[in-house]
Motif scaffolding. Sequence first.
Motif, PDB file in Angstrom:
ATOM      1  N   ALA A 208       0.832  -1.209   0.000  1.00 60.48           N
ATOM      2  CA  ALA A 208       0.000   0.000   0.000  1.00 60.48           C
ATOM      3  C   ALA A 208       0.865   1.257   0.000  1.00 60.48           C
ATOM      4  CB  ALA A 208      -0.922  -0.005   1.211  1.00 60.48           C
ATOM      5  N   ALA A 209       1.969   1.257   0.775  1.00 67.24           N
ATOM      6  CA  ALA A 209       2.856   2.410   0.815  1.00 67.24           C
ATOM      7  C   ALA A 209       3.551   2.620  -0.520  1.00 67.24           C
ATOM      8  CB  ALA A 209       3.888   2.241   1.933  1.00 67.24           C
ATOM      9  N   ALA A 212       0.665   3.750  -3.067  1.00 65.95           N
ATOM     10  CA  ALA A 212      -0.302   4.757  -2.606  1.00 65.95           C
ATOM     11  C   ALA A 212      -1.727   4.225  -2.673  1.00 65.95           C
ATOM     12  CB  ALA A 212      -0.170   6.047  -3.404  1.00 65.95           C
ATOM     13  N   HIS A 213      -1.912   2.978  -2.267  1.00 62.93           N
ATOM     14  CA  HIS A 213      -3.224   2.345  -2.296  1.00 62.93           C
ATOM     15  C   HIS A 213      -3.960   2.582  -0.976  1.00 62.93           C
ATOM     16  CE1 HIS A 213      -1.840   0.342  -5.884  1.00 62.93           C
ATOM     17  NE2 HIS A 213      -0.889  -0.299  -5.222  1.00 62.93           N
ATOM     18  N   SER A 214      -5.284   2.625  -1.067  1.00 62.48           N
ATOM     19  CA  SER A 214      -6.090   2.630   0.148  1.00 62.48           C
ATOM     20  C   SER A 214      -6.099   1.217   0.728  1.00 62.48           C
ATOM     21  CB  SER A 214      -7.511   3.093  -0.156  1.00 62.48           C
ATOM     22  OG  SER A 214      -7.507   4.417  -0.639  1.00 62.48           O
ATOM     23  N   LEU A 236       6.224   5.661   3.970  1.00 62.50           N
ATOM     24  CA  LEU A 236       6.018   6.519   2.799  1.00 62.50           C
ATOM     25  C   LEU A 236       7.314   7.205   2.398  1.00 62.50           C
ATOM     26  CD1 LEU A 236       2.592   8.167   3.776  1.00 62.50           C
ATOM     27  CD2 LEU A 236       2.999   6.151   2.349  1.00 62.50           C
ATOM     28  N   HIS A 265       5.177  13.059   7.476  1.00 58.48           N
ATOM     29  CA  HIS A 265       3.843  12.751   6.966  1.00 58.48           C
ATOM     30  C   HIS A 265       2.841  12.792   8.112  1.00 58.48           C
ATOM     31  CE1 HIS A 265       5.357  11.498   3.038  1.00 58.48           C
ATOM     32  NE2 HIS A 265       6.312  10.839   3.672  1.00 58.48           N
ATOM     33  N   LYS A 296      -0.756  14.750   2.191  1.00 54.70           N
ATOM     34  CA  LYS A 296       0.563  14.115   2.047  1.00 54.70           C
ATOM     35  C   LYS A 296       0.849  13.113   3.171  1.00 54.70           C
ATOM     36  CE  LYS A 296       1.642  16.413  -1.652  1.00 54.70           C
ATOM     37  NZ  LYS A 296       1.704  15.732  -2.977  1.00 54.70           N
ATOM     38  N   VAL A 298      -1.532  10.219   6.093  1.00 56.16           N
ATOM     39  CA  VAL A 298      -2.467   9.094   6.237  1.00 56.16           C
ATOM     40  C   VAL A 298      -3.698   9.538   7.012  1.00 56.16           C
ATOM     41  CG1 VAL A 298      -2.785   6.786   7.230  1.00 56.16           C
ATOM     42  CG2 VAL A 298      -0.605   7.396   6.162  1.00 56.16           C
ATOM     43  N   LEU A 319     -10.827  11.775  -2.854  1.00 55.36           N
ATOM     44  CA  LEU A 319      -9.967  10.636  -3.155  1.00 55.36           C
ATOM     45  C   LEU A 319      -9.593  10.602  -4.633  1.00 55.36           C
ATOM     46  CD1 LEU A 319     -11.546   7.781  -0.990  1.00 55.36           C
ATOM     47  CD2 LEU A 319      -9.187   8.596  -0.859  1.00 55.36           C
ATOM     48  N   GLU A 338      -4.582  15.374  -0.635  1.00 55.48           N
ATOM     49  CA  GLU A 338      -3.946  14.166  -1.160  1.00 55.48           C
ATOM     50  C   GLU A 338      -3.551  13.296   0.035  1.00 55.48           C
ATOM     51  OE1 GLU A 338      -0.757  14.979  -3.834  1.00 55.48           O
ATOM     52  OE2 GLU A 338      -1.875  16.503  -4.924  1.00 55.48           O
ATOM     53  N   GLN A 340      -3.725   9.248   2.033  1.00 60.91           N
ATOM     54  CA  GLN A 340      -3.856   7.808   1.845  1.00 60.91           C
ATOM     55  C   GLN A 340      -4.838   7.299   2.895  1.00 60.91           C
ATOM     56  OE1 GLN A 340      -0.148   6.008   1.089  1.00 60.91           O
ATOM     57  NE2 GLN A 340      -0.917   3.920   1.034  1.00 60.91           N
TER      58      GLN A 340
END
Length: 347
Positions: A208-209, A212-214, A236, A265, A296, A298, A319, A338, A340
């Motif tokens: 995911a990191a 950049a996936h949910s 990240l 982040h 930028k 989570v 999103l 932006e 995640q």
Amino acid sequence: MPLAIVHSRGIDGLAAPAVAVEVHLAGGLPSVTLVGLPDTEVKEARDRVRAALQNSGFEFPGRRITINLAPADLPKESGRFDLPIALGILAASGQIPAPALAGHEFAGELSLSGELRPIRGSLAMALAAGRIGRSFVLPVASAREAALASKASVLAAGSLLEVCAHLTGQGRLAECVVGDERGDDAGDYPDLAEVRGQVQAKRALEIAAAGAHSLLLAGPPGTGKSMLASRLPGLLPPMNLAAALESAAVLSLAGQFELAAFRRHPFRAPHHTASSAALVGGGSVPRPGEISLAHKGVLFLDEIPEFDRRVLEALREPLDSGRIHISRAARQAEFPAEFQLVAAMNP
């Protein structure tokens, strides 16, 4: 000269439009009239400024004082205009030289003793002032934050007396310079190595990191879902300077920026009772919501089935676009978003 103009800045979303504080002294019964769409906090500046001037050893003019905050169609909020209003009164009454004001912009809230208190949004204002080429005078507590905008010359002041001494040549305000701050090292993030076992979940977190996936974490209580989510920011890639400044400027608008966290982040975890306005932003004066404060970084939604459906539906467009546009009857604002998305739930 009974007229003085002091340069300052307002806040409109993430933008910081220029505001000219015009002060005029005229004959008649002593009074103070404040115009230019001021809200309650700005109107209360009349009493704060009067006390600050008198306690700093200056004379408050016993004349008809008209203060205009231009442009007149831009709503003005917060106590950031206390300092420019006070300086405008002093310049219009001849107690400080008016020409010395031309090369500076001013913002700061005054205490009754004349001390300067920190303000929200100083970084966004300094970024805008740097493009004009004027020096920006700010309270000490806000100056280091604003100095991250390397193109702006930021002067730190502790009180109204220090600012006046600088303008009259009897003293000099120190320029606040902050290097290429990187905040805490990545090693100071919560460490994924602290998670024992959960090999499959850790692998999913790394994927995911990287992309950049949910992510949705599902499992019984106590299995480490929140612990895993809090370790995603440390995986990240580092933020570049432009992204770090944009993230810091949003946090500054909410008064939540810390210099030590620059280039880190953000990790936001709102409670499941959060409203739609709290999550995406809003209010009569639009403020950034959790999705923008997580810019930028989570956004972690624990117990996601407990969130109101309308709240979750509001996340669709941000999103996709990475921005949120808030429209109200009298105000519109756009904030970056932006983030995640990581959610967790029990089976």
